[in-house]
Motif scaffolding. Structure first.
Motif, PDB file in Angstrom:
ATOM      1  N   MET A   1       0.841  -1.197   0.000  1.00  0.00           N
ATOM      2  CA  MET A   1       0.000   0.000   0.000  1.00  0.00           C
ATOM      3  C   MET A   1       0.878   1.250   0.000  1.00  0.00           C
ATOM      4  SD  MET A   1      -2.877   1.214   2.783  1.00  0.00           S
ATOM      5  CE  MET A   1      -3.912  -0.210   2.463  1.00  0.00           C
ATOM      6  N   LYS A   2       0.644   2.133  -0.971  1.00  0.00           N
ATOM      7  CA  LYS A   2       1.421   3.357  -1.076  1.00  0.00           C
ATOM      8  C   LYS A   2       0.583   4.551  -0.618  1.00  0.00           C
ATOM      9  CE  LYS A   2       4.240   1.763  -4.978  1.00  0.00           C
ATOM     10  NZ  LYS A   2       4.634   2.028  -6.383  1.00  0.00           N
ATOM     11  N   VAL A   3       1.225   5.440   0.140  1.00  0.00           N
ATOM     12  CA  VAL A   3       0.575   6.657   0.617  1.00  0.00           C
ATOM     13  C   VAL A   3       1.420   7.848   0.186  1.00  0.00           C
ATOM     14  CG1 VAL A   3      -0.272   7.923   2.620  1.00  0.00           C
ATOM     15  CG2 VAL A   3      -0.334   5.418   2.618  1.00  0.00           C
ATOM     16  N   ARG A   4       0.780   8.862  -0.395  1.00  0.00           N
ATOM     17  CA  ARG A   4       1.530  10.046  -0.796  1.00  0.00           C
ATOM     18  C   ARG A   4       0.691  11.300  -0.609  1.00  0.00           C
ATOM     19  NH1 ARG A   4       0.457  11.741  -6.289  1.00  0.00           N
ATOM     20  NH2 ARG A   4      -0.947  10.306  -7.363  1.00  0.00           N
ATOM     21  N   LYS A   5       1.395  12.401  -0.404  1.00  0.00           N
ATOM     22  CA  LYS A   5       0.752  13.708  -0.282  1.00  0.00           C
ATOM     23  C   LYS A   5       0.789  14.422  -1.620  1.00  0.00           C
ATOM     24  CE  LYS A   5      -0.075  16.177   2.859  1.00  0.00           C
ATOM     25  NZ  LYS A   5      -1.385  16.696   3.345  1.00  0.00           N
ATOM     26  N   PHE A   6      -0.288  15.134  -1.925  1.00  0.00           N
ATOM     27  CA  PHE A   6      -0.325  15.994  -3.102  1.00  0.00           C
ATOM     28  C   PHE A   6      -1.069  17.261  -2.711  1.00  0.00           C
ATOM     29  CE2 PHE A   6      -2.415  17.532  -7.011  1.00  0.00           C
ATOM     30  CZ  PHE A   6      -1.284  17.755  -7.793  1.00  0.00           C
ATOM     31  N   GLY A 182      -7.985  28.699  -0.440  1.00  0.00           N
ATOM     32  CA  GLY A 182      -8.407  28.833   0.946  1.00  0.00           C
ATOM     33  C   GLY A 182      -7.752  30.005   1.644  1.00  0.00           C
ATOM     34  N   SER A 183      -7.361  29.798   2.884  1.00  0.00           N
ATOM     35  CA  SER A 183      -6.889  30.893   3.730  1.00  0.00           C
ATOM     36  C   SER A 183      -5.518  31.434   3.328  1.00  0.00           C
ATOM     37  CB  SER A 183      -6.845  30.434   5.191  1.00  0.00           C
ATOM     38  OG  SER A 183      -6.000  29.309   5.331  1.00  0.00           O
ATOM     39  N   LYS A 184      -4.749  30.681   2.537  1.00  0.00           N
ATOM     40  CA  LYS A 184      -3.416  31.148   2.144  1.00  0.00           C
ATOM     41  C   LYS A 184      -3.452  32.083   0.945  1.00  0.00           C
ATOM     42  CE  LYS A 184      -1.107  27.098   4.057  1.00  0.00           C
ATOM     43  NZ  LYS A 184      -0.321  25.871   3.770  1.00  0.00           N
ATOM     44  N   GLY A 185      -4.596  32.205   0.309  1.00  0.00           N
ATOM     45  CA  GLY A 185      -4.748  33.174  -0.767  1.00  0.00           C
ATOM     46  C   GLY A 185      -4.420  32.641  -2.151  1.00  0.00           C
ATOM     47  N   ILE A 186      -4.777  33.443  -3.147  1.00  0.00           N
ATOM     48  CA  ILE A 186      -4.649  33.043  -4.548  1.00  0.00           C
ATOM     49  C   ILE A 186      -3.199  32.859  -4.967  1.00  0.00           C
ATOM     50  CG2 ILE A 186      -5.045  33.810  -6.932  1.00  0.00           C
ATOM     51  CD1 ILE A 186      -7.554  35.314  -5.808  1.00  0.00           C
ATOM     52  N   LEU A 187      -2.328  33.787  -4.586  1.00  0.00           N
ATOM     53  CA  LEU A 187      -0.935  33.712  -5.035  1.00  0.00           C
ATOM     54  C   LEU A 187      -0.264  32.431  -4.555  1.00  0.00           C
ATOM     55  CD1 LEU A 187       1.385  35.030  -6.542  1.00  0.00           C
ATOM     56  CD2 LEU A 187       2.004  36.228  -4.424  1.00  0.00           C
ATOM     57  N   PHE A 188      -0.509  32.054  -3.316  1.00  0.00           N
ATOM     58  CA  PHE A 188       0.075  30.811  -2.796  1.00  0.00           C
ATOM     59  C   PHE A 188      -0.355  29.617  -3.640  1.00  0.00           C
ATOM     60  CE2 PHE A 188      -0.246  26.945  -0.294  1.00  0.00           C
ATOM     61  CZ  PHE A 188       1.022  26.846   0.258  1.00  0.00           C
ATOM     62  N   GLU A 189      -1.650  29.536  -3.958  1.00  0.00           N
ATOM     63  CA  GLU A 189      -2.153  28.395  -4.721  1.00  0.00           C
ATOM     64  C   GLU A 189      -1.674  28.428  -6.170  1.00  0.00           C
ATOM     65  OE1 GLU A 189      -3.253  26.029  -3.163  1.00  0.00           O
ATOM     66  OE2 GLU A 189      -4.109  26.830  -1.316  1.00  0.00           O
ATOM     67  N   LEU A 190      -1.502  29.626  -6.731  1.00  0.00           N
ATOM     68  CA  LEU A 190      -0.920  29.726  -8.072  1.00  0.00           C
ATOM     69  C   LEU A 190       0.483  29.131  -8.094  1.00  0.00           C
ATOM     70  CD1 LEU A 190      -1.928  33.338  -9.199  1.00  0.00           C
ATOM     71  CD2 LEU A 190      -2.557  31.217 -10.368  1.00  0.00           C
ATOM     72  N   LYS A 191       1.262  29.469  -7.082  1.00  0.00           N
ATOM     73  CA  LYS A 191       2.625  28.935  -6.998  1.00  0.00           C
ATOM     74  C   LYS A 191       2.610  27.421  -6.803  1.00  0.00           C
ATOM     75  CE  LYS A 191       4.751  33.174  -5.218  1.00  0.00           C
ATOM     76  NZ  LYS A 191       5.427  33.822  -4.058  1.00  0.00           N
ATOM     77  N   GLU A 192       1.636  26.924  -6.033  1.00  0.00           N
ATOM     78  CA  GLU A 192       1.509  25.480  -5.848  1.00  0.00           C
ATOM     79  C   GLU A 192       1.148  24.782  -7.158  1.00  0.00           C
ATOM     80  OE1 GLU A 192       1.598  23.112  -2.788  1.00  0.00           O
ATOM     81  OE2 GLU A 192       3.166  24.611  -3.041  1.00  0.00           O
ATOM     82  N   MET A 193       0.253  25.396  -7.920  1.00  0.00           N
ATOM     83  CA  MET A 193      -0.126  24.810  -9.203  1.00  0.00           C
ATOM     84  C   MET A 193       1.075  24.762 -10.142  1.00  0.00           C
ATOM     85  SD  MET A 193      -3.256  25.863 -11.794  1.00  0.00           S
ATOM     86  CE  MET A 193      -4.586  25.148 -10.832  1.00  0.00           C
ATOM     87  N   ALA A 194       1.861  25.827 -10.152  1.00  0.00           N
ATOM     88  CA  ALA A 194       3.063  25.851 -10.988  1.00  0.00           C
ATOM     89  C   ALA A 194       4.078  24.810 -10.512  1.00  0.00           C
ATOM     90  CB  ALA A 194       3.682  27.247 -10.973  1.00  0.00           C
ATOM     91  N   ASP A 198       5.608  21.431 -12.451  1.00  0.00           N
ATOM     92  CA  ASP A 198       6.969  21.721 -12.918  1.00  0.00           C
ATOM     93  C   ASP A 198       6.965  22.822 -13.977  1.00  0.00           C
ATOM     94  OD1 ASP A 198       9.709  21.411 -12.833  1.00  0.00           O
ATOM     95  OD2 ASP A 198       9.751  19.879 -14.404  1.00  0.00           O
ATOM     96  N   LEU A 199       6.215  23.898 -13.681  1.00  0.00           N
ATOM     97  CA  LEU A 199       6.100  25.027 -14.596  1.00  0.00           C
ATOM     98  C   LEU A 199       6.534  26.315 -13.902  1.00  0.00           C
ATOM     99  CD1 LEU A 199       2.565  24.247 -16.095  1.00  0.00           C
ATOM    100  CD2 LEU A 199       4.760  23.941 -17.260  1.00  0.00           C
ATOM    101  N   ASP A 200       6.815  27.332 -14.705  1.00  0.00           N
ATOM    102  CA  ASP A 200       7.053  28.670 -14.177  1.00  0.00           C
ATOM    103  C   ASP A 200       5.772  29.486 -14.319  1.00  0.00           C
ATOM    104  OD1 ASP A 200       9.811  28.486 -13.399  1.00  0.00           O
ATOM    105  OD2 ASP A 200      10.299  28.407 -15.539  1.00  0.00           O
TER     106      ASP A 200
END
Length: 248
Positions: A1-6, A182-194, A198-200
């Motif tokens: 069984m494999k467990v991973r965070k995303f 959520g509470s960390k705001g749009i910019l944080f999630e944009l950076k997470e999506m990038a 593996d994108l800039d």
């Protein structure tokens, strides 16, 4: 069984064909008790807190199985009202009657401030599933506006993201990814999506939405698409949509 965070999700590989996906959220000092800072009915609290975890599960293509509520209040009657809100949150789902709701309350001591946690467990059949990914050249849109506290209540669904809108967005094959904010705001999630693709990231200069403000109970979401589809989405969506960035 494999467990991973995303990002904020946990994936558990239970066999070669199925994944469990776990999302959670919490809330404190929001409710109708003496020491609550934001005064709202407990059912509203249950509704919005559940939405956050539901959005995250559904955005990656999982089907909710179970909702676990951990309430720091008595069952009768604050807990009952919170659970009413949880049930209301899942009503738009076609399989809402099959979702098991379970949890726990505080029955040993009197409580003067509301707190709750929510965990949503979903499942993915990997035979007909592909992990959503944002491609190089896609643009990032913010669907909805970041709102917090009493702003959410006052909005009355006019400018904030909802489960109904999420389910509609999932019908469009040209949408690459949906990421609730959520509470960390749009910019944080944009950076997470990038980062996770593996994108800039290039932030546009003329932005009409606050990238730093908390979006509270996920009152907006980032959507990645090819720019040619922007007008189609804007015409169909009943809440504000803003271009904010491009991935390269």
């Amino acid at each position: 069984m494999k467990v991973r965070k995303f990002r904020d999700l946990t994936f558990i590989e239970i066999n070669e064909e199925q994944l469990l996906v776990i999302a959670c959220d919490s809330s404190g000092a929001i409710g109708s008790k003496e020491n609550d800072i934001v005064k709202v009915s407990p059912d509203i609290l249950g509704y919005f807190t559940t939405n956050v975890a539901l959005y995250e599960i559904l955005s990656v293509g999982a089907e909710p199985l179970t909702i676990v509520n951990t309430l720091t209040v008595e069952m009768n009657d604050t807990g009952n009202k919170i659970i009413e809100g949880i049930k209301k949150a899942i009503e738009p789902l076609s399989a809402s009657k099959d979702i098991i709701i379970t949890g726990s309350t505080e029955e040993n001591f009197p409580v003067c401030q509301t707190g709750m946690g929510i965990t949503v467990i979903g499942i993915i059949n990997t035979n007909n599933w592909t992990m959503p990914m944002t491609k190089k050249g896609a643009i990032a849109l913010v669907v909805g506006l970041p709102k917090l506290g009493q702003e959410v209540i006052a909005d009355n669904g006019k400018e904030i993201f909802s489960l109904k809108i999420l389910l509609e967005l999932k019908k469009y094959s040209f949408i690459q990814e949906i990421l609730p904010v959520g509470s960390k705001g749009i910019l944080f999630e944009l950076k997470e999506m990038a980062r996770t693709n593996d994108l800039d990231l290039c932030i546009f200069s003329d932005i009409k939405v606050d990238l730093y403000k908390s979006a509270g109970p996920a009152t907006c979401a980032i959507v990645s698409i090819e720019e040619e589809y922007f007008d189609i989405l804007k015409d169909k969506c009943p809440i504000p949509i803003n271009k904010v960035a491009k991935f390269y």
